[in-house]
Design an enzyme around this catalytic site. Sequence first.
Site, mmCIF file in Angstrom:
data_model
loop_
_atom_site.group_PDB
_atom_site.id
_atom_site.type_symbol
_atom_site.label_atom_id
_atom_site.label_comp_id
_atom_site.label_asym_id
_atom_site.label_seq_id
_atom_site.Cartn_x
_atom_site.Cartn_y
_atom_site.Cartn_z
ATOM 1 N N GLU A 1 -9.743 -2.749 -0.442
ATOM 2 C CA GLU A 1 -9.167 -1.728 -1.328
ATOM 3 C C GLU A 1 -7.729 -2.045 -1.707
ATOM 4 O O GLU A 1 -7.265 -1.679 -2.787
ATOM 5 C CB GLU A 1 -9.246 -0.340 -0.681
ATOM 6 C CG GLU A 1 -10.661 0.233 -0.549
ATOM 7 C CD GLU A 1 -11.360 -0.215 0.730
ATOM 8 O OE1 GLU A 1 -10.798 -1.064 1.470
ATOM 9 O OE2 GLU A 1 -12.471 0.297 0.989
ATOM 10 N N PHE B 1 -16.195 12.414 10.399
ATOM 11 C CA PHE B 1 -16.297 10.954 10.260
ATOM 12 C C PHE B 1 -15.602 10.509 8.976
ATOM 13 O O PHE B 1 -15.854 11.047 7.901
ATOM 14 C CB PHE B 1 -17.774 10.533 10.249
ATOM 15 C CG PHE B 1 -17.957 9.060 10.040
ATOM 16 C CD1 PHE B 1 -17.488 8.150 10.988
ATOM 17 C CD2 PHE B 1 -18.571 8.573 8.899
ATOM 18 C CE1 PHE B 1 -17.644 6.783 10.801
ATOM 19 C CE2 PHE B 1 -18.729 7.208 8.699
ATOM 20 C CZ PHE B 1 -18.262 6.313 9.654
ATOM 21 N N GLN B 2 -14.720 9.547 9.096
ATOM 22 C CA GLN B 2 -13.951 8.982 7.974
ATOM 23 C C GLN B 2 -13.116 10.038 7.245
ATOM 24 O O GLN B 2 -12.956 9.980 6.028
ATOM 25 C CB GLN B 2 -14.864 8.229 7.003
ATOM 26 C CG GLN B 2 -15.487 6.999 7.663
ATOM 27 C CD GLN B 2 -16.053 5.998 6.700
ATOM 28 O OE1 GLN B 2 -16.588 6.370 5.672
ATOM 29 N NE2 GLN B 2 -15.951 4.715 7.043
ATOM 30 N N LYS C 1 -16.876 15.171 -1.124
ATOM 31 C CA LYS C 1 -18.215 14.683 -1.480
ATOM 32 C C LYS C 1 -19.106 15.798 -2.050
ATOM 33 O O LYS C 1 -19.868 15.570 -2.990
ATOM 34 C CB LYS C 1 -18.860 14.061 -0.241
ATOM 35 C CG LYS C 1 -20.276 13.569 -0.497
ATOM 36 C CD LYS C 1 -20.735 12.595 0.554
ATOM 37 C CE LYS C 1 -22.224 12.336 0.402
ATOM 38 N NZ LYS C 1 -22.549 10.925 0.399
ATOM 39 N N MET D 1 10.993 -17.393 2.703
ATOM 40 C CA MET D 1 12.183 -16.585 2.431
ATOM 41 C C MET D 1 12.825 -16.096 3.727
ATOM 42 O O MET D 1 14.052 -16.052 3.855
ATOM 43 C CB MET D 1 11.814 -15.407 1.523
ATOM 44 C CG MET D 1 13.009 -14.621 1.031
ATOM 45 S SD MET D 1 14.176 -15.674 0.153
ATOM 46 C CE MET D 1 13.780 -15.275 -1.547
HETATM 47 C C1 LIG Z 1 3.602 -7.261 3.411
HETATM 48 C C2 LIG Z 1 4.904 -7.917 3.695
HETATM 49 N N1 LIG Z 1 5.211 -8.290 4.957
HETATM 50 C C3 LIG Z 1 6.400 -8.888 5.209
HETATM 51 C C4 LIG Z 1 7.291 -9.129 4.222
HETATM 52 C C5 LIG Z 1 8.630 -9.799 4.521
HETATM 53 N N2 LIG Z 1 8.710 -11.079 3.800
HETATM 54 C C6 LIG Z 1 9.389 -11.241 2.645
HETATM 55 S S1 LIG Z 1 9.286 -12.759 2.040
HETATM 56 C C7 LIG Z 1 8.357 -13.282 3.327
HETATM 57 C C8 LIG Z 1 7.885 -14.697 3.412
HETATM 58 C C9 LIG Z 1 6.901 -15.031 2.359
HETATM 59 O O1 LIG Z 1 6.297 -16.250 2.677
HETATM 60 P P1 LIG Z 1 5.401 -16.996 1.628
HETATM 61 O O2 LIG Z 1 4.473 -16.070 0.980
HETATM 62 O O3 LIG Z 1 4.803 -18.193 2.267
HETATM 63 O O4 LIG Z 1 6.436 -17.422 0.500
HETATM 64 P P2 LIG Z 1 7.706 -18.373 0.527
HETATM 65 O O5 LIG Z 1 8.879 -17.509 0.824
HETATM 66 O O6 LIG Z 1 7.460 -19.418 1.557
HETATM 67 O O7 LIG Z 1 7.739 -18.916 -0.865
HETATM 68 C C10 LIG Z 1 8.148 -12.240 4.235
HETATM 69 C C11 LIG Z 1 7.401 -12.370 5.507
HETATM 70 C C12 LIG Z 1 6.937 -8.692 2.923
HETATM 71 N N3 LIG Z 1 7.755 -8.846 1.878
HETATM 72 N N4 LIG Z 1 5.738 -8.119 2.685
#
Ligand SMILES: Cc1ncc(C[n+]2csc(CCOP(=O)(O)OP(=O)(O)O)c2C)c(N)n1
Length: 581
Positions: free
Chosen positions: A50, A112-113, A162, A480
């Site tokens: 979802e 449920f749910q 529902k 990042m």
């Molecule tokens: C759902 C979620 N969890 C954690 C983060 C924190 N976060 C921001 S950038 C990042 C790293 C992203 O890694 P990747 O997708 O491999 O991209 P890159 O930065 O290596 O290009 C994280 C963990 C986030 N933005 N969203």
Amino acid sequence: MKKKRGADIVVDVLIHEGVDTVFGLPGGAIMEVYDALFDAPFRNILTRHEQAACHMADGYARATGKVGVVIATSGPGATNLVTGLATAYMDSIPLVAITGQVPRHYIGTDAFQEADVIGITRPITKHNFLVTDIKDLPLILRQAFYIARTGRPGPVLVDIPKDITQQVAEYYIPSDEEVKESLPGYNPHVEGNPVQIKKAAELIRKATRPVLYVGGGAILSGAAEEVTKLARLTKIPVTTTNMGKGAFPETDPLSLHMLGMHGTYYANMAVYHSDLLIAVGSRFDDRVTGKISEFAPEAKIIHIDIDPASISKTITVDVPIVGDVKNVLQKLIKELEEKPVEWVAARENWLKQIQEWKEKHPLSYRKSDKIIKPQYVIEEIYNITNGDAIISAGVGQHQMWAAMFYKYSYPRQFLNSGGLGTMGFGFPASVGAKIGRPEKTVFAIEGDGSFIMNIQDLATAVQYRVPVKIAIINNGFLGMVRQWQQFFYDSRYASVCLSVQPDFVKLAESFGAVGLRATKPSEVREVLAKAMEINDRPVLIDFVVDREENVLPMVPAGKSYRDMILTPKQKGEAETMYLVG
Ligand SMILES: Cc1ncc(C[n+]2csc(CCOP(=O)(O)OP(=O)(O)O)c2C)c(N)n1
């Protein structure tokens, strides 16, 4: 009056609203609606999760400007929508989510749910409704669409027990007038105060160092033409947020590209030294402003926005104009045309100064013929698509490189989770975008971390033959976060190494998609050319890139533009960080 099942009324209202696609996944509490969808004259896309369904509906809405529709069952189905709804809410994307709820007589019994979806989604929707009487169903659904798409757009959720979808009742579809009249307290202010517009025009005539700062509101209101007209008429340089990209062509000499944390040197310098900042459908996000007391310290500020709550929320503005951006800009342009100024002469020094900044520090990176640089991949995607593709990004370094190194020239061309920063957004959003805009090449630029968060929906893209192209910028890191750890946590790389990842090529193949890989710069063009030839299914390209490349420039969080980091500080390189100012 006609008599129908609640579920069939839902479908009738969707038809009335012009819906051509819905995304979702069924379950017990929403079975009647799915039964009715079986005969519906529009597409019903079955997703694998979802959350992905919600991002697909969101990507569809961002790419087309229409309202996206997502459907889920009660309990876990509905709670799986939460991240998608919050993402849409933060970026003001119009969505209608329809969720099944347990029958009315079970509500509150831990059935449920059962989940209190209204309570859970209240802070992340523009509005939400629990339908308690079938008589209200058609009006509530129409209100949901109306609220989602008008004023400051956003997601609206309708939770339907529902027994109501099962119940048969007489009904009619309320008219537009009835919908408006049924919401007396909801009156988005679209016009813009004429006195304030005159004041703004006066400031624009007098300014010697003005900058237009354009955000996602300009895209949402369809004001790209007006932004471009205003900038070219008055010779004002334009910087956009990542949500505002495409509101002004980045190929235009007046473009300053993006501002803020990963903005260009010249955009940030221009804002810092401006004497007038015209904020258009932008919300002074902290990723834009950095340290508030040092954001555009010499500038008078005009803020045009449909949402009065966003005005002077973080930065006190001098001329607030509440109204629809398109509408206000049209009036502002008219006002400026009536008493013209010799704009070229008025801006000469300012534009010369900006040109110098552009020459001093253009967007750049250290090129390599041995290892693939992520920025090079984006540049080559730009070249092979002639700058005309819709780009949907995940969250992380790759998102910022996609923002920096692809030049956007039309609205709704760059889709990314600007407000919430949702990893897992890019790929499903690209599927929604391609379904909505099949004539466009759609590229998902993804991180290896982000992509894997909604990888399961590759099956959906294969099942419905959605030929999106997925470019994974594979650095084996949560890049990042690793960059922040390198800069601000003494290179202590805690929990960022993705040492076990699937073989993305085999993974794509196992789903029935095409998988390609490039490990050397010389292979980049070749795999992209191959990918461009595939038009009957998704194609995934695994770009194995430099693991420790950084996104620069960077303004550290909460710092001033004068603290911008410009040049790389990488292991084995002699350079140190270079701070401006
Ligand atoms: C759902 C979620 N969890 C954690 C983060 C924190 N976060 C921001 S950038 C990042 C790293 C992203 O890694 P990747 O997708 O491999 O991209 P890159 O930065 O290596 O290009 C994280 C963990 C986030 N933005 N969203």
